[in-house]
Design a protein around this motif. Structure first.
Motif, PDB file in Angstrom:
ATOM      1  N   GLY A  96       0.769  -1.234   0.000  1.00  0.00           N
ATOM      2  CA  GLY A  96       0.000   0.000   0.000  1.00  0.00           C
ATOM      3  C   GLY A  96       0.800   1.284   0.000  1.00  0.00           C
ATOM      4  O   GLY A  96       0.450   2.215   0.733  1.00  0.00           O
ATOM      5  N   PRO A  97       1.850   1.415  -0.813  1.00  0.00           N
ATOM      6  CA  PRO A  97       2.609   2.667  -0.818  1.00  0.00           C
ATOM      7  C   PRO A  97       1.847   3.765  -1.550  1.00  0.00           C
ATOM      8  O   PRO A  97       1.066   3.496  -2.469  1.00  0.00           O
ATOM      9  CB  PRO A  97       3.879   2.291  -1.589  1.00  0.00           C
ATOM     10  CG  PRO A  97       3.424   1.236  -2.555  1.00  0.00           C
ATOM     11  CD  PRO A  97       2.382   0.446  -1.791  1.00  0.00           C
ATOM     12  N   SER A  98       2.047   4.998  -1.144  1.00  0.00           N
ATOM     13  CA  SER A  98       1.497   6.121  -1.900  1.00  0.00           C
ATOM     14  C   SER A  98       2.551   6.693  -2.845  1.00  0.00           C
ATOM     15  O   SER A  98       2.225   7.421  -3.780  1.00  0.00           O
ATOM     16  CB  SER A  98       0.994   7.214  -0.952  1.00  0.00           C
ATOM     17  OG  SER A  98       1.994   7.587  -0.028  1.00  0.00           O
ATOM     18  N   LEU A  99       3.821   6.365  -2.598  1.00  0.00           N
ATOM     19  CA  LEU A  99       4.931   6.797  -3.452  1.00  0.00           C
ATOM     20  C   LEU A  99       5.941   5.670  -3.564  1.00  0.00           C
ATOM     21  O   LEU A  99       6.327   5.070  -2.559  1.00  0.00           O
ATOM     22  CB  LEU A  99       5.609   8.034  -2.861  1.00  0.00           C
ATOM     23  CG  LEU A  99       6.936   8.472  -3.489  1.00  0.00           C
ATOM     24  CD1 LEU A  99       6.730   8.931  -4.934  1.00  0.00           C
ATOM     25  CD2 LEU A  99       7.592   9.571  -2.671  1.00  0.00           C
ATOM     26  N   ILE A 100       6.350   5.368  -4.791  1.00  0.00           N
ATOM     27  CA  ILE A 100       7.423   4.399  -5.026  1.00  0.00           C
ATOM     28  C   ILE A 100       8.620   5.150  -5.582  1.00  0.00           C
ATOM     29  O   ILE A 100       8.529   5.812  -6.620  1.00  0.00           O
ATOM     30  CB  ILE A 100       6.995   3.293  -6.004  1.00  0.00           C
ATOM     31  CG1 ILE A 100       5.813   2.500  -5.437  1.00  0.00           C
ATOM     32  CG2 ILE A 100       8.167   2.354  -6.302  1.00  0.00           C
ATOM     33  CD1 ILE A 100       5.233   1.486  -6.419  1.00  0.00           C
ATOM     34  N   LEU A 101       9.735   5.061  -4.883  1.00  0.00           N
ATOM     35  CA  LEU A 101      11.003   5.622  -5.352  1.00  0.00           C
ATOM     36  C   LEU A 101      11.854   4.455  -5.815  1.00  0.00           C
ATOM     37  O   LEU A 101      12.236   3.598  -5.010  1.00  0.00           O
ATOM     38  CB  LEU A 101      11.708   6.366  -4.220  1.00  0.00           C
ATOM     39  CG  LEU A 101      11.065   7.662  -3.742  1.00  0.00           C
ATOM     40  CD1 LEU A 101      11.759   8.153  -2.470  1.00  0.00           C
ATOM     41  CD2 LEU A 101      11.136   8.723  -4.832  1.00  0.00           C
ATOM     42  N   SER A 102      12.154   4.411  -7.110  1.00  0.00           N
ATOM     43  CA  SER A 102      12.852   3.255  -7.667  1.00  0.00           C
ATOM     44  C   SER A 102      14.134   3.654  -8.366  1.00  0.00           C
ATOM     45  O   SER A 102      14.153   4.540  -9.213  1.00  0.00           O
ATOM     46  CB  SER A 102      11.951   2.520  -8.674  1.00  0.00           C
ATOM     47  OG  SER A 102      12.645   1.460  -9.283  1.00  0.00           O
ATOM     48  N   GLU A 103      15.195   2.983  -8.001  1.00  0.00           N
ATOM     49  CA  GLU A 103      16.466   3.150  -8.698  1.00  0.00           C
ATOM     50  C   GLU A 103      16.305   2.701 -10.142  1.00  0.00           C
ATOM     51  O   GLU A 103      15.578   1.753 -10.441  1.00  0.00           O
ATOM     52  CB  GLU A 103      17.519   2.292  -7.990  1.00  0.00           C
ATOM     53  CG  GLU A 103      18.950   2.711  -8.197  1.00  0.00           C
ATOM     54  CD  GLU A 103      19.872   2.002  -7.220  1.00  0.00           C
ATOM     55  OE1 GLU A 103      20.457   0.970  -7.613  1.00  0.00           O
ATOM     56  OE2 GLU A 103      19.988   2.461  -6.066  1.00  0.00           O
ATOM     57  N   GLU A 104      16.964   3.386 -11.051  1.00  0.00           N
ATOM     58  CA  GLU A 104      16.934   3.000 -12.460  1.00  0.00           C
ATOM     59  C   GLU A 104      17.423   1.563 -12.623  1.00  0.00           C
ATOM     60  O   GLU A 104      18.366   1.141 -11.967  1.00  0.00           O
ATOM     61  CB  GLU A 104      17.835   3.949 -13.258  1.00  0.00           C
ATOM     62  CG  GLU A 104      17.824   3.743 -14.749  1.00  0.00           C
ATOM     63  CD  GLU A 104      18.723   4.727 -15.471  1.00  0.00           C
ATOM     64  OE1 GLU A 104      18.768   4.667 -16.718  1.00  0.00           O
ATOM     65  OE2 GLU A 104      19.386   5.548 -14.802  1.00  0.00           O
ATOM     66  N   GLY A 105      16.757   0.806 -13.486  1.00  0.00           N
ATOM     67  CA  GLY A 105      17.153  -0.582 -13.724  1.00  0.00           C
ATOM     68  C   GLY A 105      16.273  -1.597 -13.037  1.00  0.00           C
ATOM     69  O   GLY A 105      16.470  -2.801 -13.197  1.00  0.00           O
ATOM     70  N   ALA A 106      15.273  -1.137 -12.276  1.00  0.00           N
ATOM     71  CA  ALA A 106      14.348  -2.089 -11.651  1.00  0.00           C
ATOM     72  C   ALA A 106      13.489  -2.749 -12.725  1.00  0.00           C
ATOM     73  O   ALA A 106      13.337  -2.243 -13.830  1.00  0.00           O
ATOM     74  CB  ALA A 106      13.471  -1.375 -10.628  1.00  0.00           C
ATOM     75  N   GLY A 107      12.915  -3.882 -12.394  1.00  0.00           N
ATOM     76  CA  GLY A 107      12.107  -4.587 -13.381  1.00  0.00           C
ATOM     77  C   GLY A 107      11.543  -5.879 -12.811  1.00  0.00           C
ATOM     78  O   GLY A 107      11.577  -6.097 -11.600  1.00  0.00           O
ATOM     79  N   PRO A 108      11.006  -6.727 -13.703  1.00  0.00           N
ATOM     80  CA  PRO A 108      11.034  -6.629 -15.165  1.00  0.00           C
ATOM     81  C   PRO A 108      10.089  -5.544 -15.691  1.00  0.00           C
ATOM     82  O   PRO A 108       9.215  -5.087 -14.945  1.00  0.00           O
ATOM     83  CB  PRO A 108      10.581  -8.021 -15.619  1.00  0.00           C
ATOM     84  CG  PRO A 108       9.705  -8.486 -14.499  1.00  0.00           C
ATOM     85  CD  PRO A 108      10.323  -7.959 -13.241  1.00  0.00           C
ATOM     86  N   PRO A 109      10.248  -5.136 -16.973  1.00  0.00           N
ATOM     87  CA  PRO A 109       9.410  -4.066 -17.529  1.00  0.00           C
ATOM     88  C   PRO A 109       7.915  -4.334 -17.405  1.00  0.00           C
ATOM     89  O   PRO A 109       7.134  -3.420 -17.156  1.00  0.00           O
ATOM     90  CB  PRO A 109       9.851  -4.023 -19.005  1.00  0.00           C
ATOM     91  CG  PRO A 109      11.247  -4.542 -19.001  1.00  0.00           C
ATOM     92  CD  PRO A 109      11.278  -5.595 -17.939  1.00  0.00           C
TER      93      PRO A 109
END
Length: 298
Positions: A96-109
């Motif tokens: 239940g996050p309201s914001l996702i902060l993701s490092e570049e390269g996360a996945g899969p697409p």
């Protein structure tokens, strides 16, 4: 439509329908959003991003993290949504996050497609291999968390620390140790770092010379290539389980056995996030590696 695009479309359709079910499960978390703070609950994906969130004094907003997020140690008590390159939409949305902060390269697409289709703000934080790149990471995270003043202060501190660490580690070209970064030795084969990687960048910042310059990225190399690289020092991440290897086993490998590093039994093992994360502690990583290469007589 190709089979690949058809499969991706099917994955997205299934995922979007799944979003509704997960949203119902986490409705109480979504109702907790307020107009004053729409991003009260944060999921951080990527070790350096999580470090930045904590360094900005916003760790209390973290609701979950990924497997690579291990610093500060207190974040390890948070729910773990899995490895950043093998994410599950269901696992992510269930927290239940309201914001996702993701490092570049996360996945899969395909998983990211489903996540972006949900009612969650998704911010991708660009990768970094330079001081300027780290400062950009801090700025992006600070803006997403609506703490730009804190981000500015942290960026100024990190910039000064990086400049000092790189300057203190600098050495004349003829006095640099040749360093081979070994990512893994699985199957008796050396997977090493060429140019354009985090390992290459920190080796150079720490006053070393990457012994492999014939290719970019991480690749499996031949025994002959290791011999030609003639490393003075082997650098590895601290690993456990199937990825671990003892010093005796490392220096007994045919590829390593005849190198200068093997003759001196020169190996440096470092925390992977400190060495390769390129976050707020990178200056500490530079100093640690420089000391291991030179001050301790390796």
């Amino acid at each position: 439509m190709t089979c690949k695009s058809g499969a991706r479309a099917a994955f997205l359709a299934i995922g979007i329908s799944m979003v509704g079910a997960v949203a119902a499960f986490s409705v109480s978390g979504q109702q907790a959003k307020t107009s004053e703070n729409p991003h009260a609950t944060v999921l951080s994906i990527g070790g350096s991003v999580t470090e930045i969130v904590a360094a900005l004094g916003q760790e209390h907003r973290l609701k979950a993290r990924d497997t690579t997020s291990t610093y500060p140690p207190s974040v390890e008590s948070l729910p773990d949504v899995g490895y950043m390159r093998a994410l599950s939409p269901e696992g992510i949305l269930s927290v239940g996050p309201s914001l996702i902060l993701s490092e570049e390269g996360a996945g899969p697409p395909e998983a990211l497609d489903v996540i972006r289709a949900a009612d969650v703000t998704f911010v991708e934080v660009p990768d970094a291999l330079t001081t300027e790149g780290i400062l950009r990471k801090i700025s992006v995270v600070g803006d997403a968390l609506d703490v730009p003043d804190r981000a500015g202060a942290l960026a100024a501190k990190v910039k000064a620390e990086m400049q000092a660490a790189i300057s203190d580690a600098a050495r004349p070209e003829g006095d640099k140790k040749r360093v081979l970064f070994v990512l893994s030795t699985q199957g008796g084969k050396i997977n090493a770092s060429g140019t354009g990687t985090a390992a290459d960048a920190i080796i150079r910042m720490a006053g070393g010379l990457n012994a492999i310059s014939a290719f970019e990225g991480y690749k499996q190399i031949t025994d002959e290539a290791v011999g030609q690289a003639a490393p003075d020092v082997i650098v590895m991440m601290n690993r456990t389980g199937d990825h671990a290897i003892t010093d005796d086993a490392l220096f007994d490998m045919p590829a390593i056995r005849l190198t200068p590093a093997a003759r001196e039994r020169a190996v440096v093992r470092m925390d992977g996030l400190l060495m390769l994360g390129f976050g707020p502690r990178t200056a500490e990583g530079i100093r640690h590696l420089n000391a291991a290469l030179y001050e301790q007589g390796i």
